[in-house]
Design a protein around this motif. Structure first.
Motif, PDB file in Angstrom:
ATOM      1  N   TYR A 173       0.835  -1.203   0.000  1.00 27.68           N
ATOM      2  CA  TYR A 173       0.000   0.000   0.000  1.00 27.68           C
ATOM      3  C   TYR A 173       0.869   1.252   0.000  1.00 27.68           C
ATOM      4  CZ  TYR A 173      -3.396  -3.451   1.645  1.00 27.68           C
ATOM      5  OH  TYR A 173      -4.185  -4.565   1.774  1.00 27.68           O
ATOM      6  N   THR A 174       0.247   2.335  -0.415  1.00 26.52           N
ATOM      7  CA  THR A 174       0.794   3.671  -0.176  1.00 26.52           C
ATOM      8  C   THR A 174      -0.220   4.410   0.674  1.00 26.52           C
ATOM      9  OG1 THR A 174       1.995   3.732  -2.276  1.00 26.52           O
ATOM     10  CG2 THR A 174       1.566   5.839  -1.203  1.00 26.52           C
ATOM     11  N   CYS A 175       0.267   5.018   1.754  1.00 23.94           N
ATOM     12  CA  CYS A 175      -0.595   5.778   2.646  1.00 23.94           C
ATOM     13  C   CYS A 175      -0.119   7.223   2.683  1.00 23.94           C
ATOM     14  CB  CYS A 175      -0.579   5.184   4.057  1.00 23.94           C
ATOM     15  SG  CYS A 175      -1.502   6.139   5.277  1.00 23.94           S
ATOM     16  N   PHE A 176      -1.009   8.139   2.359  1.00 23.78           N
ATOM     17  CA  PHE A 176      -0.757   9.561   2.549  1.00 23.78           C
ATOM     18  C   PHE A 176      -1.413   9.951   3.870  1.00 23.78           C
ATOM     19  CE2 PHE A 176      -0.720   8.963  -2.078  1.00 23.78           C
ATOM     20  CZ  PHE A 176       0.506   9.528  -2.399  1.00 23.78           C
ATOM     21  N   ALA A 177      -0.608  10.213   4.884  1.00 25.53           N
ATOM     22  CA  ALA A 177      -1.117  10.383   6.248  1.00 25.53           C
ATOM     23  C   ALA A 177      -1.114  11.850   6.655  1.00 25.53           C
ATOM     24  CB  ALA A 177      -0.280   9.566   7.223  1.00 25.53           C
ATOM     25  N   PRO A 178      -2.291  12.477   6.773  1.00 28.98           N
ATOM     26  CA  PRO A 178      -2.347  13.859   7.261  1.00 28.98           C
ATOM     27  C   PRO A 178      -2.189  13.913   8.777  1.00 28.98           C
ATOM     28  CG  PRO A 178      -4.551  13.069   6.764  1.00 28.98           C
ATOM     29  CD  PRO A 178      -3.603  11.965   6.361  1.00 28.98           C
ATOM     30  N   THR A 179      -1.568  14.961   9.269  1.00 24.47           N
ATOM     31  CA  THR A 179      -1.346  15.111  10.709  1.00 24.47           C
ATOM     32  C   THR A 179      -2.658  15.422  11.422  1.00 24.47           C
ATOM     33  OG1 THR A 179      -0.928  17.466  10.507  1.00 24.47           O
ATOM     34  CG2 THR A 179       0.973  15.992  10.294  1.00 24.47           C
ATOM     35  N   VAL A 191      -6.119  17.171   9.990  1.00 23.11           N
ATOM     36  CA  VAL A 191      -7.451  16.562  10.059  1.00 23.11           C
ATOM     37  C   VAL A 191      -8.422  17.489  10.780  1.00 23.11           C
ATOM     38  CG1 VAL A 191      -8.791  14.633  10.979  1.00 23.11           C
ATOM     39  CG2 VAL A 191      -6.567  14.205   9.914  1.00 23.11           C
ATOM     40  N   THR A 192      -7.978  18.090  11.881  1.00 28.92           N
ATOM     41  CA  THR A 192      -8.844  19.007  12.624  1.00 28.92           C
ATOM     42  C   THR A 192      -9.295  20.173  11.748  1.00 28.92           C
ATOM     43  OG1 THR A 192      -7.817  18.456  14.738  1.00 28.92           O
ATOM     44  CG2 THR A 192      -8.977  20.559  14.606  1.00 28.92           C
ATOM     45  N   ASN A 193      -8.357  20.770  11.039  1.00 31.93           N
ATOM     46  CA  ASN A 193      -8.704  21.896  10.169  1.00 31.93           C
ATOM     47  C   ASN A 193      -9.683  21.476   9.081  1.00 31.93           C
ATOM     48  OD1 ASN A 193      -7.012  23.629  11.590  1.00 31.93           O
ATOM     49  ND2 ASN A 193      -5.256  23.246  10.254  1.00 31.93           N
ATOM     50  N   TYR A 194      -9.494  20.271   8.569  1.00 31.02           N
ATOM     51  CA  TYR A 194     -10.359  19.811   7.487  1.00 31.02           C
ATOM     52  C   TYR A 194     -11.779  19.544   7.972  1.00 31.02           C
ATOM     53  CZ  TYR A 194     -12.201  17.029   3.660  1.00 31.02           C
ATOM     54  OH  TYR A 194     -12.981  16.551   2.638  1.00 31.02           O
ATOM     55  N   ILE A 195     -11.918  18.831   9.087  1.00 21.92           N
ATOM     56  CA  ILE A 195     -13.273  18.521   9.537  1.00 21.92           C
ATOM     57  C   ILE A 195     -13.984  19.770  10.044  1.00 21.92           C
ATOM     58  CG2 ILE A 195     -12.743  16.103   9.984  1.00 21.92           C
ATOM     59  CD1 ILE A 195     -12.582  16.692  12.920  1.00 21.92           C
ATOM     60  N   SER A 250     -13.641  22.627   8.529  1.00 19.58           N
ATOM     61  CA  SER A 250     -14.114  23.232   7.278  1.00 19.58           C
ATOM     62  C   SER A 250     -15.353  22.512   6.756  1.00 19.58           C
ATOM     63  CB  SER A 250     -13.000  23.215   6.226  1.00 19.58           C
ATOM     64  OG  SER A 250     -12.745  21.909   5.757  1.00 19.58           O
ATOM     65  N   LEU A 251     -15.410  21.191   6.947  1.00 22.38           N
ATOM     66  CA  LEU A 251     -16.610  20.444   6.555  1.00 22.38           C
ATOM     67  C   LEU A 251     -17.814  20.888   7.371  1.00 22.38           C
ATOM     68  CD1 LEU A 251     -15.335  16.745   6.166  1.00 22.38           C
ATOM     69  CD2 LEU A 251     -15.878  18.361   4.339  1.00 22.38           C
ATOM     70  N   TYR A 252     -17.620  21.019   8.680  1.00 21.71           N
ATOM     71  CA  TYR A 252     -18.734  21.359   9.569  1.00 21.71           C
ATOM     72  C   TYR A 252     -19.213  22.791   9.322  1.00 21.71           C
ATOM     73  CZ  TYR A 252     -21.647  21.491  13.734  1.00 21.71           C
ATOM     74  OH  TYR A 252     -22.721  21.582  14.593  1.00 21.71           O
ATOM     75  N   ASP A 253     -18.290  23.674   8.995  1.00 21.51           N
ATOM     76  CA  ASP A 253     -18.647  25.079   8.799  1.00 21.51           C
ATOM     77  C   ASP A 253     -19.172  25.366   7.397  1.00 21.51           C
ATOM     78  OD1 ASP A 253     -17.862  25.665  11.389  1.00 21.51           O
ATOM     79  OD2 ASP A 253     -15.811  26.205  10.791  1.00 21.51           O
ATOM     80  N   LEU A 264       4.736   5.131   3.422  1.00 23.47           N
ATOM     81  CA  LEU A 264       3.884   6.182   3.984  1.00 23.47           C
ATOM     82  C   LEU A 264       4.526   7.533   3.733  1.00 23.47           C
ATOM     83  CD1 LEU A 264       1.947   6.233   7.297  1.00 23.47           C
ATOM     84  CD2 LEU A 264       3.589   8.080   6.856  1.00 23.47           C
ATOM     85  N   HIS A 265       3.702   8.494   3.319  1.00 26.01           N
ATOM     86  CA  HIS A 265       4.136   9.876   3.127  1.00 26.01           C
ATOM     87  C   HIS A 265       3.314  10.759   4.056  1.00 26.01           C
ATOM     88  CE1 HIS A 265       6.085   8.408  -0.528  1.00 26.01           C
ATOM     89  NE2 HIS A 265       4.916   7.936  -0.933  1.00 26.01           N
ATOM     90  N   GLU A 266       3.985  11.574   4.852  1.00 30.11           N
ATOM     91  CA  GLU A 266       3.284  12.450   5.784  1.00 30.11           C
ATOM     92  C   GLU A 266       2.864  13.739   5.073  1.00 30.11           C
ATOM     93  OE1 GLU A 266       5.669  13.132   9.235  1.00 30.11           O
ATOM     94  OE2 GLU A 266       5.927  10.995   9.692  1.00 30.11           O
ATOM     95  N   LEU A 267       1.653  14.229   5.418  1.00 33.79           N
ATOM     96  CA  LEU A 267       1.089  15.407   4.784  1.00 33.79           C
ATOM     97  C   LEU A 267       0.763  16.482   5.816  1.00 33.79           C
ATOM     98  CD1 LEU A 267      -1.536  13.812   2.341  1.00 33.79           C
ATOM     99  CD2 LEU A 267       0.867  14.319   1.886  1.00 33.79           C
ATOM    100  N   ASN A 268       0.801  17.715   5.364  1.00 33.69           N
ATOM    101  CA  ASN A 268       0.419  18.826   6.249  1.00 33.69           C
ATOM    102  C   ASN A 268      -1.015  19.276   6.010  1.00 33.69           C
ATOM    103  OD1 ASN A 268       0.516  20.189   3.806  1.00 33.69           O
ATOM    104  ND2 ASN A 268       1.654  21.942   4.611  1.00 33.69           N
ATOM    105  N   HIS A 269      -1.725  18.560   5.142  1.00 32.43           N
ATOM    106  CA  HIS A 269      -3.083  18.958   4.762  1.00 32.43           C
ATOM    107  C   HIS A 269      -3.830  17.713   4.300  1.00 32.43           C
ATOM    108  CE1 HIS A 269      -6.323  21.192   2.782  1.00 32.43           C
ATOM    109  NE2 HIS A 269      -5.807  22.330   3.237  1.00 32.43           N
ATOM    110  N   VAL A 270      -5.091  17.621   4.625  1.00 29.90           N
ATOM    111  CA  VAL A 270      -5.916  16.547   4.077  1.00 29.90           C
ATOM    112  C   VAL A 270      -6.039  16.756   2.565  1.00 29.90           C
ATOM    113  CG1 VAL A 270      -8.270  15.626   4.004  1.00 29.90           C
ATOM    114  CG2 VAL A 270      -7.195  16.133   6.199  1.00 29.90           C
TER     115      VAL A 270
END
Length: 687
Positions: free
Chosen positions: A80-86, A90-94, A96-99, A187-193
């Protein structure tokens, strides 16, 4: 989808248990062939271990994975390849979804509360699977620009961020830590979803008022915004008893839009719809005029072009302007022009049919740029033997309309929008200039579904990733998978595809589309401007091929098609006359041993209805043998006649119906205008 996930979990666990239980037997029977480091037991971290052991960074993403059972899958054997957001990402993204309350029918995007627990199972599934691949993709590949299909079935695109110089995923998510190799993948770490749009192309364009207000309004007033809605076919036939090929279970549809930005329009004095309609009238009002009109299809059919405000009329000038920007399949930036096994000196190009009836756009890659309808004098002609010709004869008459760049493409749920840095029109310079050359079409470029589903140029690893537990490296298609291909005899015609890296094939652009069986099918040809052309097909001959008859018609109705030429025996391979003696049937000989670099033998072959393969490409990438030197690489001239800009279908029918294992191979199609193959000043180049 949850059922499918559970099935994968069960398969992974069962597979691991089976392998462990048989480990001792395998070691005793073939120990020298086994890599014991990670094949059956994990000696280091899995992807799930990596996330769990760094909960201060990835607990939120791991929570999302656990909600759909993927924490278990990423603990098991696999690749597998996993792009893992911090966690912060994740907090910023969810939040934005809720708002987000733009969808009044689904407030907060369906979230029941702010925070992780407020995510629905469906949202967890979408987020998780959009960050996972079932192939291993390393940073060195992503830096070159890739389009990758995720486990969600949606594409992500990689590029280099122009500011930081880091790899960026879909324009927003920077890869902050790359190539963390683990027991079951990377695995690649991401700063954004990684964000995905659920808007269709017209809606996605409307959501960018800073870029596309004028073009978006043009889509609306012409009614074309309401027509760009296709996403998937619903009637794909089942292929039964297939055990060695991957058979796609769905067929995605979509669009590519080449769109001027507001900045470009305003720089040309176009500030709104009225200005754009006026400009369109200047460009298209006379295109169908008798005698002087350059839009051959419209002129021949006595179409009345409207300059009024009836914008929804398909022959209104504004409607025509917009439709010439639309392609009815989806192509990301990095696949707009294919780069595989060509020789270094050639200029790469592709041709795209637009939604303005029977018109083409030429797309050229030049010095890293992507240019539409670039026009070079005497293209396909040369004043030098076995060379492209002097610069003096190939002056650039129109630089082309430049695409803004890879990081500027906009992805929608059913396609891509490519911003333009100039104004794109179908004026006289297109059919009489940019397209007045030898037109070579890879066979897969004639089938839009190949592009929309990411199959064209797909690697062996990508094909294998589609089959759980399988080792299938090739593709077989249902008989009704393609709109521009008609199969007349059901499963007796087996449509197949081989990836470019499946072998060192001597194929234009590397890949191979073929048929097996007692085949009888037809393909719609690309539209070309009015004129006399040689219609040629490129193929590789070998003993496994069959023998066929060609037919040509103005529709896919078999009864209206007429036979072309005599049957072609694709099994026949020219004699290996390395001393320069011509093969008696085809006229082929090794051109490099002749005194004139093969010029005379080229003429002899042409008189026999054959041509060598081009100098354009080699056997496999970076190969030392060019197609022109490979006796299996042939072109057959199957027609020399007048073609009108419009509909043509080419039928391929075996004349050996009892040979159900015979192959038919079509590599590419060429339309060569008479002023190229019969030029009185220059010669058609060997490329």
């Amino acid at each position: 989808m949850i059922t499918k996930i559970n099935q994968r979990v069960k398969w992974s666990v069962a597979c691991a248990a089976f392998l462990i239980s048989h480990f001792s037997f395998l070691v005793s029977s073939c120990s020298e062939d086994i890599d014991e480091s990670n094949l059956y037991t994990f000696t280091g971290e899995t992807i799930e271990d990596y996330l769990s052991n760094r909960s201060e960074q990835f607990s939120s993403f791991n929570y999302i994975l656990s909600r759909i059972g993927y924490d278990k899958i990423l603990s098991a054997y696999g690749t597998y390849t996993c792009f893992a957001p911090t966690n912060d990402a994740v907090t910023n993204y969810i939040d934005s979804l809720y708002d987000d309350n733009t969808n009044i029918d689904l407030p907060h995007n369906g979230m029941t509360a702010r925070g992780l627990e407020g995510l629905t199972d469906s949202l967890c599934e979408d987020i998780a699977l959009f960050h996972l691949l079932n192939t291993k993709v390393m940073g060195v590949n992503m830096g070159n620009g890739m389009t990758i299909k995720t486990l969600l079935g949606r594409d992500i695109n990689t590029s280099i961020d122009s500011v930081s110089g880091q790899v960026v995923i879909s324009r927003a998510a920077l890869v902050t830590s790359m190539d963390n190799e683990l027991e079951n993948g990377v695995l690649h770490e991401l700063n954004h979803v990684i964000t995905r749009s659920n808007l269709l192309v017209a809606g996605e364009m409307e959501s960018h008022p800073d870029l596309f207000t004028i073009f978006s309004n043009a889509l609306k007033v012409t009614g074309l915004a309401d027509s760009l809605t296709l996403q998937q076919k619903t009637d794909i036939k089942e292929v039964t008893n297939e055990t060695t090929y991957w058979v796609p279970e769905k067929c995605e549809l979509g669009y590519t839009v080449f769109a001027e930005t507001d900045e470009v329009f305003k720089a040309n004095g176009i500030n709104g719809i009225d200005d754009l309609a006026k400009y369109a009238a200047e460009q298209y009002a006379a295109c169908a005029d008798e005698g002087s009109g350059w839009y051959d299809y419209a002129r021949r059919n006595n179409i009345e072009v409207s300059t009024g405000r009836d914008y929804e009329n398909p022959w209104n000038v504004l409607n025509m302007f917009v439709r010439y920007h639309l392609v009815q399949y989806k192509v990301p930036w990095n696949k707009l022009v294919y780069d595989y096994n060509q020789v270094s000196k050639v200029t790469l190009c592709e041709y795209y049919e637009t939604m303005l009836p029977y018109t083409l756009i030429k797309l050229t890659r030049n010095s890293g740029k992507r240019l539409l309808n670039r026009w070079t004098a005497n293209n396909s002609l040369t004043d030098r033997v076995a060379e492209l010709g002097t610069n003096a004869m190939h002056t650039v008459l129109f630089e082309g309309v430049e695409l803004a760049g890879q990081n500027s493409q906009v992805a929608a749920a059913n396609g891509y929008i490519h911003p333009l840095n100039g104004l794109l029109v179908y004026n006289a310079d297109v059919p009489q200039g940019a397209l007045n050359e030898r037109l070579r079409f890879d066979d897969t470029s004639l089938l839009g579904e190949m592009m929309s589903n990411g199959i064209r140029g797909m690697t062996v690893a990508e094909i294998k990733a589609h089959v759980d537990g399988g080792d299938f490296s090739r593709v077989r298609f249902p008989s009704n998978y393609f709109d521009h291909l008609t199969v007349y005899n059901g499963d007796d015609t087996q449509l197949r595809y081989l990836a470019p890296d499946d072998g060192a094939w001597s194929n234009y652009e590397g890949d191979e589309f073929l048929c097996v069986g007692a085949y009888d099918f037809a393909m719609r040809l690309p539209p070309v401007p009015d004129g006399t052309y040689e219609l040629r097909i490129g193929y590789t001959a070998n003993g496994a091929r069959g023998m066929l008859q060609f037919y040509l018609g103005r529709s896919n109705d078999q009864t209206t098609m007429e036979a072309l030429d005599i049957p072609l025996d694709m099994r026949f391979v020219p004699a290996n006359n390395s001393d320069g003696t011509p093969d008696t049937r085809t006229g082929w000989c090794l051109w490099t041993v002749t005194d004139d670099r093969g010029v005379e033998s080229d003429n002899n072959m042409h008189n026999l209805g054959y041509m060598r393969g081009p100098l354009y490409y080699t056997l496999g990438p970076n190969g030392s043998t060019v197609a022109r030197s490979n006796r299996e690489d042939l072109r057959r001239i199957i027609a020399k006649q007048n073609f009108e800009q419009g509909e043509y279908w080419l039928r391929f029918k075996t004349v050996l119906p009892d040979n159900t294992g015979a192959q038919f191979h079509l590599d590419y199609i060429e339309f060569c205008p008479e002023n190229i193959y019969n030029n009185t000043i220059y010669a058609e180049d060997m490329y």
